[in-house]
Motif scaffolding. Structure first.
Motif, short mmCIF file in Angstrom:
data_model
loop_
_atom_site.label_atom_id
_atom_site.label_comp_id
_atom_site.label_asym_id
_atom_site.label_seq_id
_atom_site.Cartn_x
_atom_site.Cartn_y
_atom_site.Cartn_z
N ILE A 145 0.82 -1.20 0.00
CA ILE A 145 0.00 0.00 0.00
C ILE A 145 0.86 1.26 0.00
O ILE A 145 2.05 1.23 0.32
CB ILE A 145 -0.92 0.04 1.24
N ASP A 146 0.25 2.35 -0.37
CA ASP A 146 0.84 3.68 -0.24
C ASP A 146 1.13 3.92 1.25
O ASP A 146 0.29 3.62 2.10
CB ASP A 146 -0.17 4.71 -0.77
N ALA A 147 2.31 4.42 1.57
CA ALA A 147 2.68 4.62 2.97
C ALA A 147 1.74 5.57 3.70
O ALA A 147 1.67 5.56 4.93
CB ALA A 147 4.11 5.15 3.05
N ARG A 148 0.99 6.38 2.95
CA ARG A 148 0.08 7.35 3.57
C ARG A 148 -1.32 6.80 3.78
O ARG A 148 -2.21 7.51 4.24
CB ARG A 148 0.01 8.60 2.69
N THR A 149 -1.53 5.51 3.49
CA THR A 149 -2.86 4.91 3.61
C THR A 149 -3.28 4.82 5.07
O THR A 149 -2.52 4.34 5.92
CB THR A 149 -2.87 3.50 2.99
N THR A 150 -4.49 5.27 5.36
CA THR A 150 -4.99 5.16 6.73
C THR A 150 -5.43 3.72 7.01
O THR A 150 -5.69 2.94 6.10
CB THR A 150 -6.19 6.09 6.97
N LEU A 151 -5.52 3.41 8.28
CA LEU A 151 -5.99 2.08 8.67
C LEU A 151 -7.41 1.86 8.17
O LEU A 151 -7.75 0.76 7.71
CB LEU A 151 -5.93 1.94 10.20
N LEU A 152 -8.24 2.89 8.21
CA LEU A 152 -9.62 2.77 7.72
C LEU A 152 -9.65 2.39 6.25
O LEU A 152 -10.38 1.49 5.85
CB LEU A 152 -10.37 4.09 7.95
N ASP A 153 -8.86 3.07 5.43
CA ASP A 153 -8.84 2.77 4.00
C ASP A 153 -8.23 1.39 3.72
O ASP A 153 -8.65 0.70 2.79
CB ASP A 153 -8.09 3.85 3.23
N ALA A 154 -7.25 1.00 4.52
CA ALA A 154 -6.67 -0.33 4.36
C ALA A 154 -7.73 -1.40 4.63
O ALA A 154 -7.83 -2.40 3.90
CB ALA A 154 -5.48 -0.51 5.29
N LEU A 155 -8.54 -1.17 5.66
CA LEU A 155 -9.58 -2.14 6.02
C LEU A 155 -10.69 -2.16 4.96
O LEU A 155 -11.09 -3.23 4.49
CB LEU A 155 -10.18 -1.80 7.38
#
Length: 204
Positions: free
Chosen positions: A65-75
């Motif tokens: 993932i992009d290092a700036r991805t939030t946990l919410l967007d990852a989920l």
């Protein structure tokens, strides 16, 4: 600079010496006398994907993932666990609340990389087999939701509220659940649900 008009210039030229000294002081030197490269190292492009392993609901999930991805967007976007909701996206409504090592966090303000190596629990991970978690059942029993959009975050926050020891009375429940907003104003029912579930959670 001369000693007298018409005399030969002094062998020591103070102005030339000071200029040379000032110029050399501005040039950083290494121990070997070579000019040190003062340029900063090139920063890594944050948009380049990085590998991360998240422990979600008891299972390891490997992502790039992009290092700036939030946990919410990852989920939601990468793992398709859409129970956690994106409400305000500013950490103010609590709809995205998940547990990280049993601590409640607003996942919209938490980087996915920051959660690596920690146990993440989402609303999808509360029930066991065909049995609802006591807090899920209590929300149903007490009609503690209407539109349901905030409900996953409310339930996750309520579980943490009980485990933190803040569910002994209605005043504490209201105080420690205040970070989760219900636009349908089902607060009395939410408080009742937390009170119902608390003894069973603490017992188990």
């Amino acid at each position: 600079m001369s000693d007298k008009p018409g005399s030969k210039q002094s062998a020591f030229d103070r102005r030339a010496f000071m200029a040379a000294a000032a110029g050399s002081a501005l040039v950083p030197m290494t121990a070997r006398g070579a000019v040190e490269d003062a340029r900063p190292p090139a920063a890594q492009d944050p948009s380049l994907p990085v590998d991360v392993t998240l422990q979600v609901n008891g299972k390891d999930k490997r992502l790039s993932i992009d290092a700036r991805t939030t946990l919410l967007d990852a989920l939601r976007e990468h793992l398709k666990l859409t129970g956690s909701k994106k409400g305000c996206d500013h950490g103010q409504c609590g709809a995205c609340t998940v547990l990280v090592d049993d601590r409640r966090v607003v996942s919209c303000l938490t980087l996915a990389l920051a959660a690596e190596g920690q146990e993440i629990t989402t609303i999808e991970g509360l029930a066991t087999d065909d049995h609802l978690h006591p807090m899920q059942q209590a929300f149903i029993d007490n009609d503690a939701f209407q539109c349901g959009y905030c409900t996953p975050g409310q339930i996750m926050s309520a579980v943490a509220c009980v485990k933190e020891g803040h569910a002994s009375n209605e005043a504490d429940i209201r105080e420690y659940m205040s970070g989760n907003i219900c636009r349908c104003a089902a607060y009395p029912n939410i408080v009742a649900a937390v009170k119902q579930a608390a003894p069973e959670i603490l017992k188990g």
